[in-house]
Write a protein that holds these residues in place. Structure first.
Motif, mmCIF file in Angstrom:
data_model
loop_
_atom_site.group_PDB
_atom_site.id
_atom_site.type_symbol
_atom_site.label_atom_id
_atom_site.label_comp_id
_atom_site.label_asym_id
_atom_site.label_seq_id
_atom_site.Cartn_x
_atom_site.Cartn_y
_atom_site.Cartn_z
ATOM 1 N N PRO A 186 0.792 -1.228 0.000
ATOM 2 C CA PRO A 186 0.000 0.000 0.000
ATOM 3 C C PRO A 186 0.826 1.281 0.000
ATOM 4 C CG PRO A 186 0.019 -0.983 2.191
ATOM 5 C CD PRO A 186 0.719 -1.959 1.282
ATOM 6 N N LYS A 187 2.132 1.193 0.250
ATOM 7 C CA LYS A 187 2.944 2.399 0.428
ATOM 8 C C LYS A 187 3.737 2.814 -0.803
ATOM 9 C CE LYS A 187 3.704 1.671 5.417
ATOM 10 N NZ LYS A 187 4.748 1.490 6.463
ATOM 11 N N TYR A 188 4.146 1.862 -1.629
ATOM 12 C CA TYR A 188 5.094 2.163 -2.698
ATOM 13 C C TYR A 188 4.399 2.227 -4.056
ATOM 14 C CZ TYR A 188 8.722 1.292 0.749
ATOM 15 O OH TYR A 188 9.520 1.336 1.868
ATOM 16 N N LYS A 189 4.275 3.447 -4.578
ATOM 17 C CA LYS A 189 3.706 3.645 -5.896
ATOM 18 C C LYS A 189 4.836 3.574 -6.914
ATOM 19 C CE LYS A 189 0.838 6.770 -8.657
ATOM 20 N NZ LYS A 189 0.134 8.082 -8.696
ATOM 21 N N VAL A 190 4.764 2.607 -7.828
ATOM 22 C CA VAL A 190 5.849 2.396 -8.792
ATOM 23 C C VAL A 190 5.413 2.625 -10.234
ATOM 24 C CG1 VAL A 190 7.040 0.774 -7.283
ATOM 25 C CG2 VAL A 190 5.358 -0.094 -8.909
ATOM 26 N N ASP A 191 4.098 2.845 -10.456
ATOM 27 C CA ASP A 191 3.576 3.005 -11.814
ATOM 28 C C ASP A 191 4.096 1.861 -12.699
ATOM 29 O OD1 ASP A 191 2.068 5.271 -11.229
ATOM 30 O OD2 ASP A 191 3.796 6.577 -11.437
ATOM 31 N N HIS A 192 4.719 2.198 -13.841
ATOM 32 C CA HIS A 192 5.249 1.157 -14.736
ATOM 33 C C HIS A 192 6.767 1.052 -14.654
ATOM 34 C CE1 HIS A 192 1.587 -0.149 -16.747
ATOM 35 N NE2 HIS A 192 1.219 1.111 -16.828
ATOM 36 N N ASP A 193 7.352 1.654 -13.628
ATOM 37 C CA ASP A 193 8.814 1.644 -13.505
ATOM 38 C C ASP A 193 9.363 0.218 -13.443
ATOM 39 O OD1 ASP A 193 8.565 4.334 -13.487
ATOM 40 O OD2 ASP A 193 9.062 4.647 -11.378
ATOM 41 N N ILE A 194 8.713 -0.632 -12.640
ATOM 42 C CA ILE A 194 9.183 -2.014 -12.497
ATOM 43 C C ILE A 194 8.965 -2.791 -13.788
ATOM 44 C CG2 ILE A 194 8.884 -4.167 -11.228
ATOM 45 C CD1 ILE A 194 10.207 -1.998 -9.588
ATOM 46 N N SER A 195 7.811 -2.583 -14.425
ATOM 47 C CA SER A 195 7.502 -3.300 -15.666
ATOM 48 C C SER A 195 8.535 -3.005 -16.747
ATOM 49 C CB SER A 195 6.111 -2.910 -16.171
ATOM 50 O OG SER A 195 5.120 -3.204 -15.201
#
Length: 422
Positions: A186-195
């Motif tokens: 619930p804390k880490y917003k990564v958008d598509h960075d990991i993808s």
């Protein structure tokens, strides 16, 4: 649209048909579409622009050439021979979201995955059958998008695609990796960075390093076990395996100087952020999987599922198959290439494929003969070499009708014995 058409340098980039369309829209007025601009949603540009990516192989041909030439040098392949790039890994993407609320409607959490997960085929296809998505800028909430995310666009029973996908992955030995988008916990917003990062990681791994057995043996993948919270069992094992700090240090370290700073322990273990949200997210996932599977029993399409898919659907819907859990050794042994090749239902797929190829060849022969027999078509038949094409079609019929052809089909996916009913 007036602003767009009056920007000469911008307008001239479009193709002629698009220019005509834009000029027509300018004249007629109303709501118009421009392929170079994001959609307008409630008076503002959408936060979810899509389909605007330029093809890198076309936009940067030099990079494509260097990549291929470098591969040729490494593999020692002459320029006179083709340089093939086989699929090295199947990495699905999944969108995750934290708990949220929109207009008083609560959005359940779906943020239980760390950056990279691996699932064995039973768990992987439980995921594929449901294809649940988290909340995104383009959707109002989480839910199933239909098997293999093709539900809204598929005109045939989903079992056909699922059967084919399951057989192909068993035959090719692909591992079921997936990457996270949106949120990790619930804390880490990564958008598509990991993808976007995961392909960079995998392309820097040697084939033996991508071996799941090696990753597990080296402690770079850890199995997630079921657990209990507040007196209820949470089926965390549905998540399969996930990467560990050893994986991050070893492979993300080939991209980052300090990989631990980019991928923290809380990202590797989302339950550390909130065990309650983690458990709720898994329950949400299992609930969606159950609902998806029950549809196959309600509409009767369960009868078109191959035996392995039938097992998966039973486990999803009822938690077991003939009293056996998905973890039963007898069940797991069925999800192997060796079992598949020996099974009667796989052999039936090969026979079905042969029958369809025979029927196709016969249709070709019939069409060519009818063309040749048309009054006044003698010269046209000669011009189109219909006689030689007919001979080739007859030879092909002989080939696909033989027992040798059926033998040659072993190791292919064959054909799904779809039954069309009135």
């Amino acid at each position: 649209m007036r602003d767009l058409t009056e920007q000469v340098d911008f307008f001239e980039i479009f193709t002629d048909p698009m220019k005509v369309h834009m000029k027509h829209c300018l004249k007629e007025g109303g709501v118009n579409i421009c392929s170079a601009k994001p959609r307008i949603w409630h008076g503002a540009q959408t936060k979810n622009p899509r389909y605007l990516q330029v093809r890198p192989d076309v936009a940067r041909p030099r990079d494509k050439y260097l990549a291929e030439f470098g591969t040729r040098l490494y593999r020692k392949i002459p320029v006179t021979e083709p340089c093939v790039f086989p699929v090295a890994a199947v990495i699905s993407g999944r969108r995750n979201n934290p708990p949220d609320e929109i207009n008083g409607v609560k959005i359940k959490p779906l943020c239980v995955f760390n950056p990279i997960h691996y699932q064995e085929l039973p768990e992987l296809f439980i995921d594929y059958v449901c294809s649940v998505t988290g909340k995104s800028p383009s959707t109002t909430g989480a839910g199933s998008e239909g098997a293999l995310t093709k539900g809204p666009f598929n005109a045939i029973n989903a079992t056909a695609d699922l059967n084919n996908a399951l057989v192909s992955m068993l035959l090719c030995g692909y591992g079921g990796f997936s990457s996270a988008a949106g949120y990790i916990g619930p804390k880490y917003k990564v958008d598509h960075d990991i993808s976007l990062l995961v392909p960079e990681v995998f392309c820097r791994m040697k084939p033996e390093e991508r071996s799941v057995s090696n990753l597990i043996r080296n402690g770079e993948l850890e199995k997630i076990e079921d657990f209990e919270i507040d007196g209820r069992k949470v089926l965390a094992s549905r998540l399969g395996y996930r990467i560990t700090d050893k994986f991050v240090s070893h492979y993300f370290g080939r991209i980052f100087d300090n990989p631990a700073a980019a991928i923290s322990e809380e990202m590797l273990k989302p339950e550390l952020q909130s065990i309650e949200v983690f458990a709720d997210g898994i329950d949400n996932l299992v609930e969606a999987e159950t609902k998806s599977a029950l549809n196959y029993f309600k509409d009767g399409t369960i009868k078109y599922a191959c035996p392995l898919l039938e097992i998966i659907l039973h486990v999803m819907a009822y938690g077991h198959y003939n009293g056996k859990s998905i973890h039963d050794p007898d069940i797991r042994a069925m999800f192997t290439r060796e079992y598949l090749l020996k099974s009667d239902w796989y052999k039936q797929r090969l026979v079905t494929k042969q029958k369809r190829d025979v029927a196709l060849s016969m249709r070709k022969i019939k069409a060519l003969e009818e063309f040749m027999n048309r009054p006044g078509y003698t010269k046209e038949a000669e011009r189109l070499c219909i006689h030689s094409r007919l001979r080739e079609a007859q030879e092909e019929l002989t080939r696909v009708s033989s027992t040798e052809y059926l033998k040659d089909l072993e190791g292919t996916i064959g054909a799904d014995p779809i039954v069309f009913e009135e």
